[in-house]
Design an enzyme around this catalytic site. Structure first.
Site, PDB file in Angstrom:
ATOM      1  N   LYS A  56       0.712  -1.222  -0.013  1.00 21.99           N
ATOM      2  CA  LYS A  56      -0.173   0.028  -0.140  1.00 21.99           C
ATOM      3  C   LYS A  56       0.720   1.219  -0.131  1.00 21.99           C
ATOM      4  O   LYS A  56       2.029   0.978   0.499  1.00 21.99           O
ATOM      5  CB  LYS A  56      -0.918  -0.041   1.251  1.00 21.99           C
ATOM      6  CG  LYS A  56      -0.214   0.176   2.497  1.00 21.99           C
ATOM      7  CD  LYS A  56      -1.091  -0.198   3.827  1.00 21.99           C
ATOM      8  CE  LYS A  56      -0.326  -0.197   4.967  1.00 21.99           C
ATOM      9  NZ  LYS A  56      -0.961  -0.378   6.138  1.00 21.99           N
ATOM     10  N   TYR A 110      15.004  30.587   6.194  1.00 28.15           N
ATOM     11  CA  TYR A 110      14.013  31.359   6.321  1.00 28.15           C
ATOM     12  C   TYR A 110      14.156  31.541   7.801  1.00 28.15           C
ATOM     13  O   TYR A 110      14.312  30.815   8.729  1.00 28.15           O
ATOM     14  CB  TYR A 110      12.826  30.577   6.209  1.00 28.15           C
ATOM     15  CG  TYR A 110      12.262  30.349   4.649  1.00 28.15           C
ATOM     16  CD1 TYR A 110      12.147  31.746   3.852  1.00 28.15           C
ATOM     17  CD2 TYR A 110      12.462  29.213   3.974  1.00 28.15           C
ATOM     18  CE1 TYR A 110      11.795  31.623   2.671  1.00 28.15           C
ATOM     19  CE2 TYR A 110      12.031  29.078   2.672  1.00 28.15           C
ATOM     20  CZ  TYR A 110      11.650  30.276   1.932  1.00 28.15           C
ATOM     21  OH  TYR A 110      11.362  30.262   0.697  1.00 28.15           O
TER      22      TYR A 110
HETATM   23  C1  LIG Z   1      -0.272  -1.493   6.750  1.00 28.81           C
HETATM   24  C2  LIG Z   1      -0.870  -2.664   7.072  1.00 28.81           C
HETATM   25  C3  LIG Z   1       0.022  -3.748   7.474  1.00 28.81           C
HETATM   26  C4  LIG Z   1       1.525  -3.741   7.466  1.00 28.81           C
HETATM   27  O1  LIG Z   1       1.860  -3.303   8.819  1.00 28.81           O
HETATM   28  P1  LIG Z   1       3.401  -3.050   8.973  1.00 28.81           P
HETATM   29  O2  LIG Z   1       3.402  -2.609  10.360  1.00 28.81           O
HETATM   30  O3  LIG Z   1       4.021  -2.040   8.061  1.00 28.81           O
HETATM   31  O4  LIG Z   1       4.091  -4.564   8.806  1.00 28.81           O
HETATM   32  C5  LIG Z   1      -0.659  -5.154   7.655  1.00 28.81           C
HETATM   33  N1  LIG Z   1      -1.870  -5.224   8.014  1.00 28.81           N
HETATM   34  C6  LIG Z   1      -2.864  -4.196   7.613  1.00 28.81           C
HETATM   35  C7  LIG Z   1      -4.356  -4.140   7.977  1.00 28.81           C
HETATM   36  C8  LIG Z   1      -2.097  -2.799   7.430  1.00 28.81           C
HETATM   37  O5  LIG Z   1      -3.163  -1.916   7.517  1.00 28.81           O
END
Ligand SMILES: *Cc1c(COP(=O)(O)O)cnc(C)c1O
Length: 379
Positions: free
Chosen positions: A40, A260
């Site tokens: 994702k 800045y």
């Molecule tokens: C993002 C996510 C993961 C992976 O999590 P990590 O901590 O990056 O390993 C697994 N399951 C779900 C439902 C998630 O949203």
């Protein structure tokens, strides 16, 4: 979009595909179960199309995304493997799920009704139970009801899952969540719904895998960053290195303000390097980054000088007379690591990785050679 290397801006995120494969292998060896890598948020900033392709070629039977568009984009990039959509969807996206053969997680009353109303256009789903995250997911009773309704509508319940809230912080809480998960899965099975895929473990959860689990779904660890402080004993290495080439080194007199607001002032005759990367690229713009942040140039560190700008950041290279324009300044990689940057930014490694901006070209490296360049812009 693929762009020739010499036409890119002087900043890049190098993505080491050998390390990506090695991390995936190490996770599989630790989990002793199939790994569904979470790709994702553009594979945590690493580029989902390439990461998913490489990991499927390496043996991942399926990958997971958060949202429907992310799955559709992977299909458009040519990925054939099953794609699980973790984070829900509005009813209007049911045809998109169907068209791209995406496998959604049903985790709310609205998504359940939307799938049932689709009349089998989405033939396969996972269902989710809330065991302590208090985010998405049914109660145990709701899970059983959802499973039964889906199954009697002829929709395959391929998986059942939950999400761990404190896997990297609180072992007792995690064990209680997993007890509730075992109970919920057993209740589902008692009613004749037997999903072959049972999964709970994110990266932190790899230390808590149970016999009942048939799959793990890590994200962060795949990219070579360990959750902290409770992390599984595993050897992974950061996949991403973010760097930019110094644009200019200039001498300034004592008393000269830099950046800045003039919040950094030279105390001695100083040399200031201007690095063409700023907060729009993912350099944290915080007081702590200004006061305690570093880049690595050559063999050593140089401190950030002045407030991080949108496109540029300055560093004090007075102590390093050999540094010149064109030298590579590393923001993130093995050193400084994601957790160090996270601490300066007041956040986590997850946010550091996903904050590397989309205007930073991704340069894919394998066996020390550049094998691909992806850029949002085609100069
Ligand atoms: C993002 C996510 C993961 C992976 O999590 P990590 O901590 O990056 O390993 C697994 N399951 C779900 C439902 C998630 O949203």
């Amino acid at each position: 979009m693929t762009v020739p290397l010499d036409r890119l801006r002087a900043a890049r995120a190098r993505i080491d595909l050998d390390r990506l494969r090695a991390n995936f292998d190490a996770i599989g060896a630790l989990a002793r179960r199939p790994v569904m890598p979470v790709v994702k948020a553009d594979a945590y900033g690493h580029g989902a199309a390439t990461v998913a392709r490489v990991l499927v070629e390496r043996g991942a039977a399926r990958v997971a995304v958060a949202y429907v568009e992310e799955g559709a984009a992977l299909r458009q990039a040519g990925l054939k493997a099953p794609i699980v959509v973790l984070a829900g969807f509005p009813a209007g996206q049911v045809p998109v799920l169907a068209e791209h053969a995406l496998t959604p997680v049903v985790s709310t009353p609205l998504t359940l009704e939307a799938i049932l109303a689709g009349g089998g256009s989405v033939p396969r789903v996972h269902v989710k139970v809330d065991t302590g995250m208090s985010r998405l997911g049914f109660t145990q009773a709701g899970l059983v009801e959802a499973g039964l309704r889906l199954q009697s509508a002829g929709i395959e319940v391929e998986g059942v899952m939950t999400h761990l809230a404190c896997a990297d912080e609180d072992a007792d809480f995690t064990e209680r969540q997993l007890d509730r998960f075992d109970e919920a899965v057993a209740a589902l099975q008692e009613r004749g719904v037997r999903p072959p895929l049972v999964h709970a473990a994110n990266s932190g959860g790899l230390a808590f895998i149970r016999q009942t689990h048939t799959l793990v779904r890590p994200g962060l660890l795949v990219y070579g960053v360990k959750p902290r402080p409770l992390s599984p004993e595993i050897d992974v290495k950061p996949v991403m290195q973010v760097s930019a080439d110094v644009a200019l080194v200039k001498n300034v007199d004592p008393g000269t303000p830099v950046s800045y607001g003039g919040r950094w002032v030279a105390r001695r005759p100083s040399r200031i390097a201007t690095i063409p990367m700023g907060y729009a690229d993912g350099v944290p713009r915080t007081d702590r980054m200004r006061d305690d942040g570093h880049f690595v140039i050559g063999e050593g560190r140089v401190p950030v000088a002045g407030t991080v700008c949108m496109d540029l950041t300055m560093a004090d290279v007075t102590a390093r007379p050999e540094i010149a324009a064109g030298d590579e300044a590393i923001l993130l990689g093995d050193d400084p690591g994601a957790w160090e940057l996270a601490s300066l930014a007041g956040t986590t490694s997850w946010e550091i990785l996903t904050s590397i901006g989309s205007r930073v070209p991704r340069v894919y490296v394998e066996g020390g050679e550049v094998v691909g360049v992806e850029s949002r812009y085609q100069p």
